[in-house]
Design a protein around this motif. Sequence first.
Motif, PDB file in Angstrom:
ATOM      1  N   UNK A 206       0.850  -1.184   0.000  1.00  0.00           N
ATOM      2  CA  UNK A 206       0.000   0.000   0.000  1.00  0.00           C
ATOM      3  C   UNK A 206       0.889   1.237   0.000  1.00  0.00           C
ATOM      4  N   UNK A 207       0.580   2.160  -0.908  1.00  0.00           N
ATOM      5  CA  UNK A 207       1.297   3.431  -0.982  1.00  0.00           C
ATOM      6  C   UNK A 207       0.640   4.457  -0.058  1.00  0.00           C
ATOM      7  N   UNK A 208       1.448   5.221   0.628  1.00  0.00           N
ATOM      8  CA  UNK A 208       1.022   6.287   1.547  1.00  0.00           C
ATOM      9  C   UNK A 208       0.541   5.704   2.878  1.00  0.00           C
ATOM     10  N   UNK A 209      -0.539   4.941   2.857  1.00  0.00           N
ATOM     11  CA  UNK A 209      -1.012   4.186   4.031  1.00  0.00           C
ATOM     12  C   UNK A 209      -1.286   5.080   5.233  1.00  0.00           C
ATOM     13  N   UNK A 210      -1.669   6.327   4.995  1.00  0.00           N
ATOM     14  CA  UNK A 210      -1.961   7.230   6.101  1.00  0.00           C
ATOM     15  C   UNK A 210      -3.200   6.817   6.880  1.00  0.00           C
ATOM     16  N   UNK A 211      -4.050   5.973   6.295  1.00  0.00           N
ATOM     17  CA  UNK A 211      -5.273   5.551   6.957  1.00  0.00           C
ATOM     18  C   UNK A 211      -5.125   4.337   7.850  1.00  0.00           C
ATOM     19  N   UNK A 212      -3.914   3.851   8.045  1.00  0.00           N
ATOM     20  CA  UNK A 212      -3.719   2.715   8.943  1.00  0.00           C
ATOM     21  C   UNK A 212      -4.187   3.061  10.353  1.00  0.00           C
ATOM     22  N   UNK A 213      -4.815   2.087  11.013  1.00  0.00           N
ATOM     23  CA  UNK A 213      -5.296   2.257  12.383  1.00  0.00           C
ATOM     24  C   UNK A 213      -4.904   1.036  13.206  1.00  0.00           C
ATOM     25  N   UNK A 214      -5.206   1.080  14.491  1.00  0.00           N
ATOM     26  CA  UNK A 214      -4.895  -0.055  15.365  1.00  0.00           C
ATOM     27  C   UNK A 214      -5.672  -1.297  14.968  1.00  0.00           C
ATOM     28  N   UNK A 215      -6.733  -1.134  14.174  1.00  0.00           N
ATOM     29  CA  UNK A 215      -7.497  -2.288  13.691  1.00  0.00           C
ATOM     30  C   UNK A 215      -6.867  -2.932  12.463  1.00  0.00           C
ATOM     31  N   UNK A 216      -6.255  -2.133  11.593  1.00  0.00           N
ATOM     32  CA  UNK A 216      -5.721  -2.691  10.350  1.00  0.00           C
ATOM     33  C   UNK A 216      -4.221  -2.960  10.399  1.00  0.00           C
ATOM     34  N   UNK A 217      -3.487  -2.293  11.271  1.00  0.00           N
ATOM     35  CA  UNK A 217      -2.043  -2.543  11.344  1.00  0.00           C
ATOM     36  C   UNK A 217      -1.736  -4.011  11.630  1.00  0.00           C
ATOM     37  N   UNK A 218      -2.415  -4.667  12.578  1.00  0.00           N
ATOM     38  CA  UNK A 218      -2.115  -6.098  12.788  1.00  0.00           C
ATOM     39  C   UNK A 218      -2.387  -6.954  11.557  1.00  0.00           C
ATOM     40  N   UNK A 219      -3.389  -6.596  10.777  1.00  0.00           N
ATOM     41  CA  UNK A 219      -3.696  -7.349   9.552  1.00  0.00           C
ATOM     42  C   UNK A 219      -2.565  -7.200   8.548  1.00  0.00           C
ATOM     43  N   UNK A 220      -2.026  -6.002   8.391  1.00  0.00           N
ATOM     44  CA  UNK A 220      -0.879  -5.788   7.508  1.00  0.00           C
ATOM     45  C   UNK A 220       0.301  -6.636   7.973  1.00  0.00           C
ATOM     46  N   UNK A 221       0.568  -6.618   9.268  1.00  0.00           N
ATOM     47  CA  UNK A 221       1.709  -7.368   9.797  1.00  0.00           C
ATOM     48  C   UNK A 221       1.520  -8.862   9.586  1.00  0.00           C
ATOM     49  N   UNK A 222       0.326  -9.358   9.840  1.00  0.00           N
ATOM     50  CA  UNK A 222       0.040 -10.790   9.682  1.00  0.00           C
ATOM     51  C   UNK A 222       0.213 -11.241   8.239  1.00  0.00           C
ATOM     52  N   UNK A 223      -0.220 -10.409   7.294  1.00  0.00           N
ATOM     53  CA  UNK A 223      -0.160 -10.776   5.874  1.00  0.00           C
ATOM     54  C   UNK A 223       1.169 -10.371   5.217  1.00  0.00           C
ATOM     55  N   UNK A 224       2.019  -9.634   5.934  1.00  0.00           N
ATOM     56  CA  UNK A 224       3.294  -9.204   5.362  1.00  0.00           C
ATOM     57  C   UNK A 224       3.141  -8.160   4.268  1.00  0.00           C
TER      58      UNK A 224
END
Length: 361
Positions: A206-224
């Motif tokens: 994802x480019x920019x990714x300014x909309x990351x939150x505590x709900x989606x950050x773990x999903x990004x980490x889990x999926x790499x």
Amino acid sequence: MSDRTVLHVKGRVLAGPEDVRDELWAVDGRITYERPPGEALTVSGWALPGLVDAHCHVGLDQHGPVSEEVSEKQALTDRDAGTLLVRDAGSPSDTRWIDAREDLPKIIRAGRHIARTRRYIRNYAHEIEPGDLVAYVAREARRGDGWVKLVGDWIDRDAGDLAACWPRGEVEAAIAEAHRLGARVTAHCFAEDSLRDLVEAGIDCIEHATGLTEDTIPLFAERGVAIVPTLVNIATFPHMADGGEAKFPDWAAHMRRLYERRYDTVRSAYDAGVPVFVGTDAGGSLAHGLVAAEVAELVKAGIPALDALSATAWGARAWLGRPALEEGAPADLVVYDQDPRADVRVLAAPSRIVLNGRIVG
């Protein structure tokens, strides 16, 4: 052996974050750690692999595609800043002619942006409706160098704010098609709404990714799923908000909120284990040659200096499938008078730039 000058780089060769060697040679444009016979031109200092700008647009300005002459100037500006590998994150121009130029950075292309109709910057993207998304992704997967670029969100003028561009089912099918064709997929995303669908659909970055939150950050980490924050671009959000506030006050307020928490967002993603890479978003409204400024911004966000360096050097090259300073790799490197690990601001003042074994700056 060709008639190229043999180049000898000595001092501190940063082959890896902690892999420091005393010297290397460039012979016929390739790196070797074995001393070749004969004389060599010697360069001294701290050597890094050629820097990576993983979100850059060669062949594009704020109005759309540009001439080859302007594209050349853009590429030279990046080169002279030490950027020797570019992931071109969307361009309507055909820049494949650059591949024949040994004095210009190497480019990994994502083809042309794919956006929803009237939901992106004019003259930049293929503007299509969801039913055509799979076909256009397949087209750009074949046109690019292993990447495809979607516009995941943009302002919805009826809603007056940022909104996701694509239905979940079409995104899943399009990403699956790109992967079938051997390409990875990335998406421009400023806001929060599109992120979960894109990641669960299998997106790679994802480019920019300014909309990351505590709900989606773990999903990004889990999926790499990697992010390229482009903080030097996010710095323009207040100016953008000022320009659009009269017509779209909700959008303007949203852009300011995303800007105000930008450093916390990037640091939280890094702390969670999300891969973070350097990108400047040069070529739209931003100037080229800002890679050092972006590394400094990552450090300001709280990423340790060594990891911020890796995000434009060893780690970025590994992520993109390109070598760093390995035996036999192309001799693309940047030399500095001081250790950039001690102070990343050193990146702004390269003393020598070597591309394909030749000093070009």
